[in-house]
Scaffold this active site. Structure first.
Site, mmCIF file in Angstrom:
data_model
loop_
_atom_site.group_PDB
_atom_site.id
_atom_site.type_symbol
_atom_site.label_atom_id
_atom_site.label_comp_id
_atom_site.label_asym_id
_atom_site.label_seq_id
_atom_site.Cartn_x
_atom_site.Cartn_y
_atom_site.Cartn_z
ATOM 1 N N ASP A 33 0.816 -1.228 0.000
ATOM 2 C CA ASP A 33 0.000 0.000 0.000
ATOM 3 C C ASP A 33 0.843 1.268 0.000
ATOM 4 O O ASP A 33 0.498 2.244 -0.664
ATOM 5 C CB ASP A 33 -0.893 0.043 1.247
ATOM 6 C CG ASP A 33 -1.945 -1.039 1.230
ATOM 7 O OD1 ASP A 33 -2.150 -1.640 0.168
ATOM 8 O OD2 ASP A 33 -2.551 -1.284 2.292
HETATM 9 P P1 NAP Z 1 0.707 -3.936 3.135
HETATM 10 O O1 NAP Z 1 0.121 -2.976 2.187
HETATM 11 O O2 NAP Z 1 -0.190 -4.502 4.173
HETATM 12 O O3 NAP Z 1 1.336 -5.112 2.249
HETATM 13 C C1 NAP Z 1 2.121 -6.081 2.801
HETATM 14 C C2 NAP Z 1 2.487 -7.062 1.707
HETATM 15 O O4 NAP Z 1 3.421 -7.963 2.252
HETATM 16 C C3 NAP Z 1 1.315 -7.893 1.215
HETATM 17 O O5 NAP Z 1 0.831 -7.421 -0.005
HETATM 18 C C4 NAP Z 1 1.878 -9.315 1.133
HETATM 19 O O6 NAP Z 1 1.824 -9.775 -0.211
HETATM 20 C C5 NAP Z 1 3.337 -9.137 1.511
HETATM 21 N N1 NAP Z 1 3.791 -10.235 2.349
HETATM 22 C C6 NAP Z 1 3.176 -10.829 3.378
HETATM 23 N N2 NAP Z 1 3.907 -11.839 3.852
HETATM 24 C C7 NAP Z 1 5.030 -11.886 3.105
HETATM 25 C C8 NAP Z 1 6.171 -12.714 3.115
HETATM 26 N N3 NAP Z 1 6.320 -13.704 3.994
HETATM 27 N N4 NAP Z 1 7.133 -12.481 2.201
HETATM 28 C C9 NAP Z 1 6.994 -11.485 1.298
HETATM 29 N N5 NAP Z 1 5.932 -10.666 1.258
HETATM 30 C C10 NAP Z 1 4.954 -10.875 2.146
HETATM 31 O O7 NAP Z 1 1.971 -3.352 3.894
HETATM 32 P P2 NAP Z 1 2.626 -1.900 3.847
HETATM 33 O O8 NAP Z 1 2.960 -1.504 2.450
HETATM 34 O O9 NAP Z 1 3.688 -1.923 4.881
HETATM 35 O O10 NAP Z 1 1.480 -0.921 4.299
HETATM 36 C C11 NAP Z 1 0.986 -0.921 5.626
HETATM 37 C C12 NAP Z 1 -0.524 -0.841 5.583
HETATM 38 O O11 NAP Z 1 -1.006 -1.010 6.927
HETATM 39 C C13 NAP Z 1 -1.007 0.515 5.090
HETATM 40 O O12 NAP Z 1 -2.185 0.367 4.346
HETATM 41 C C14 NAP Z 1 -1.289 1.242 6.407
HETATM 42 O O13 NAP Z 1 -2.247 2.264 6.249
HETATM 43 C C15 NAP Z 1 -1.802 0.102 7.258
HETATM 44 N N6 NAP Z 1 -1.677 0.420 8.699
HETATM 45 C C16 NAP Z 1 -0.447 0.704 9.226
HETATM 46 C C17 NAP Z 1 -0.342 1.091 10.551
HETATM 47 C C18 NAP Z 1 0.980 1.459 11.161
HETATM 48 O O14 NAP Z 1 0.987 2.085 12.210
HETATM 49 N N7 NAP Z 1 2.095 1.079 10.574
HETATM 50 C C19 NAP Z 1 -1.479 1.157 11.335
HETATM 51 C C20 NAP Z 1 -2.701 0.803 10.777
HETATM 52 C C21 NAP Z 1 -2.780 0.434 9.452
HETATM 53 P P3 NAP Z 1 1.781 -11.346 -0.528
HETATM 54 O O15 NAP Z 1 0.657 -11.899 0.263
HETATM 55 O O16 NAP Z 1 1.590 -11.399 -1.990
HETATM 56 O O17 NAP Z 1 3.107 -11.893 -0.115
#
Ligand code: NAP
Length: 599
Positions: A527
């Site tokens: 994301d």
């Molecule tokens: P993300 O959008 O949740 O994407 C994580 C990606 O990691 C997934 O698409 C998944 O794809 C991949 N993944 C999972 N396990 C894996 C593995 N073992 N090896 C390789 N890839 C793997 O993560 P992000 O880009 O870090 O974004 C964070 C999201 O969380 C944002 O939308 C944010 O708004 C939300 N959020 C964050 C917080 C905070 O405080 N950090 C709080 C609330 C919400 P595959 O399944 O294809 O592997």
């Protein structure tokens, strides 16, 4: 004439403003330690619990006090230990090379606990014989001890939080705060109403063992659930002390006391069950997706209305114990219902909010017991949690109301499966081909995300980066404020893998570097790299600031599939002709890459 209540309210407000100014200066790098630090400081509910456990208020109060002492000690010991563990990992490049021998904070804390236990054992033993304790606990002496120990503790807590404005001083600051907590606790042991130390000692021992194990053993990837669990214990302590105070006085309480007491019990109760639910979702003991049903918001608001109505009734007729019991029970239920419709990925916002509620419960306890240190720390904790949740919402371009009632991630995920099929082709790549690409690059930007945490690939990332740097390649890390599932999550994981924090660049700092980067290496981030956030008005991500990975000369993405991330939205980046997908678990892919590069 100024009443105690007015003084308390002034203190509460001023501490809140001070907290706001201090906490806004904490850099995103230290947001995860900030969460566990405020959590540890919120363990100040210990001082109220000590009095209830040690005074002669009756069997029920003693039992509730004992449980509260155990819960708060777990919070304090676990919170300070894990905060120190995290902070000790943050190092600059030059500090990485010049390792100095330091006494581990854990050992210092254990020594302090043993010393404290020794003091108590002495008090208990001599109290039984009318010995030293009678001299030490002379009424004037203990009143003074309490007063001054609380003043010094308050100053040390504020200094501790102030230290978090820089990784350089953060550790020392938190050590000062831990010392402040020790002073407040030791001062309270001289409280005139404490007549026995039996239950206090037992609570200390159990709490220290449980908290110490949690603080020292829990892996960094499980920090979110530990924090949630710890909040639940702190809130339970506040709630139990409130219940004990109510029954001790058989409900004969003035409106000035009944109001904060009711607030303490309600907020403490809902924070207890809400935080437990959050921890269970994060630990995947419960399904992580939002659980929704028809009329959910109506039911929740009706329940809240009944709770508020009961509280108002109790302020007017405080001796109606049945209403009090119903109010307590409904608060527990309300906490569960409040968190059920929220998805696991939104839990960090919920945890920060619950942290803030826990702070308010602590401050209310301070008003009930007229204990100024609890008012100050409760207010600091409340402000910190609230600010952090606002910061997270801002970084995701969402409102707190949307997080709490929007069941985010449910509808979007279902839609995205159909959308993904309609998209164009993606290029996949093998580790050997990546190494060939890396042969003639000069700069690489690594973009870690939640997948790195899931795969526990932080060490692999750090090893690869080191190897690239040895080959004269300029490596930078791009950190999005909400990458992962906790604010500052990526910083802590990379610090654990010994990545110096001066190599970590915040989003605003790194974005101008992307056009110059030969390769953007995306490790499990999704994301936070999605260009739809800039280009697609219909995307749920539209408006969220992102890492501009699409501007790099080439992009390599390490993930297992084309599945979406938290927002449930397909990522256009993967269809960009510059983008290549290295499919597989991030840790395994990095191992293969490392081996191929070495050979
Ligand atoms: P993300 O959008 O949740 O994407 C994580 C990606 O990691 C997934 O698409 C998944 O794809 C991949 N993944 C999972 N396990 C894996 C593995 N073992 N090896 C390789 N890839 C793997 O993560 P992000 O880009 O870090 O974004 C964070 C999201 O969380 C944002 O939308 C944010 O708004 C939300 N959020 C964050 C917080 C905070 O405080 N950090 C709080 C609330 C919400 P595959 O399944 O294809 O592997």
């Amino acid at each position: 004439m100024t009443t105690e209540l007015e003084i308390g309210l002034y203190i509460f407000m001023l501490a809140g403003f001070l907290g706001y100014h201090i906490i806004t200066r904490v850099p995103p790098l230290l947001h995860t330690p900030l969460m566990s630090a405020t959590n540890a400081i919120a363990g100040i509910s210990l001082v109220g619990s000590l009095v209830v456990a040690g005074a002669d208020y009756g069997a029920l109060s003693t039992m509730l006090g004992f449980i509260a002492v155990t819960c708060s000690t777990t919070n304090v010991v676990g919170g300070f230990l894990i905060t120190d563990r995290m902070l000790s990992m943050f190092k600059r490049s030059e500090e990485q090379t010049a390792q100095r021998r330091k006494v581990p904070f854990g050992r210092v804390l254990v020594t302090l606990i043993v010393l404290g236990a020794g003091v108590m054992a002495l008090l208990y033993w001599s109290g039984q014989r009318g010995g030293v304790a009678e001299w030490i606990v002379h009424p004037r002496l203990h009143a003074e001890t309490l007063k001054y120990s609380y003043i010094v503790s308050a100053a040390l807590f504020i200094l501790g939080l102030k230290g978090l404005s820089s990784p350089k001083y953060a550790r020392k600051g938190m050590q000062a705060a831990a010392f402040g907590m020790l002073m407040a606790v030791v001062g309270t042991l001289f409280h005139p109403e404490i007549v026995t130390y039996k239950w206090i000692i037992l609570g200390f021992i159990i709490g220290s063992v449980v908290g110490g194990t949690m603080g020292l053993r829990i892996p960094m990837t499980a920090v979110p659930q530990r924090t949630a669990l710890s909040h639940s214990l702190g809130a339970l302590a506040a709630c139990l002390v409130g219940i004990s105070e109510y029954f001790r006085h058989e409900g004969v309480l003035s409106p000035v006391v009944m109001t904060p007491l009711g607030f303490e019990v309600v907020v403490g109760g809902l924070t207890f069950t809400g935080s437990l639910m959050a921890a269970a979702k994060l630990q995947e003991l419960l399904p992580g997706h939002p659980i929704t049903y028809k009329g959910q918001n109506l039911l929740n608001f009706s329940l809240l209305a009944v709770i508020v109505g009961s509280l108002i009734y109790l302020v007017i007729a405080p001796t109606t114990a049945v209403v009090f019991q119903v109010m307590v029970a409904l608060s527990f239920v309300f906490g569960l219902l409040l968190v059920i419709p929220i998805g696991a990925a939104d839990m960090p916002v919920v945890i920060a909010l619950l942290n803030s509620y826990g702070g308010l419960a602590d401050a209310s306890m301070g008003f009930v017991l007229m204990n100024k240190i609890q008012i100050i720390t409760g207010s600091l904790d409340g402000t910190s949690g609230f600010l952090l949740s606002l910061l997270m919402c801002r970084a995701m371009n969402r409102s707190v109301v949307n997080v709490l009632f929007g069941a985010f991630g449910k509808v979007a995920k279902e839609k995205s499966d159909q959308e993904a099929e309609a998209k164009g082709t993606v290029r996949s790549i093998f580790p050997e081909e990546v190494t060939a690409l890396l042969d003639d690059v000069r700069s690489v930007i690594i973009v870690p995300g939640y997948g790195m945490a899931v795969a526990q690939a932080q060490h692999g990332v750090a090893e690869l980066a080191k190897l690239l740097m040895q080959r004269g390649i300029n490596v930078k890390y791009a950190i999005h404020p909400v990458a992962g599932r906790m604010p500052g999550h990526m910083n802590v994981l990379l610090a654990e893998a010994n990545v110096p924090y001066d190599q970590l660049y915040a989003m605003e700092q790194i974005n101008p570097y992307f056009p110059e980067a030969d390769i953007a290496l995306v490790v499990g981030a999704n994301d936070v790299t999605n260009p739809a956030a800039k280009n697609d008005r219909n995307s749920p991500l539209y408006g969220m600031p992102i890492l501009e990975v699409d501007r790099a000369k080439s992009i390599i993405v390490l993930k297992r599939s084309l599945r979406p991330g938290f927002a449930g939205v397909d990522n256009d980046l993967y269809y960009d002709p510059k983008c290549m997908m290295l499919f597989g678990d991030a840790k395994e892919s990095l191992n293969k890459l490392f081996a191929a590069l070495k050979s």
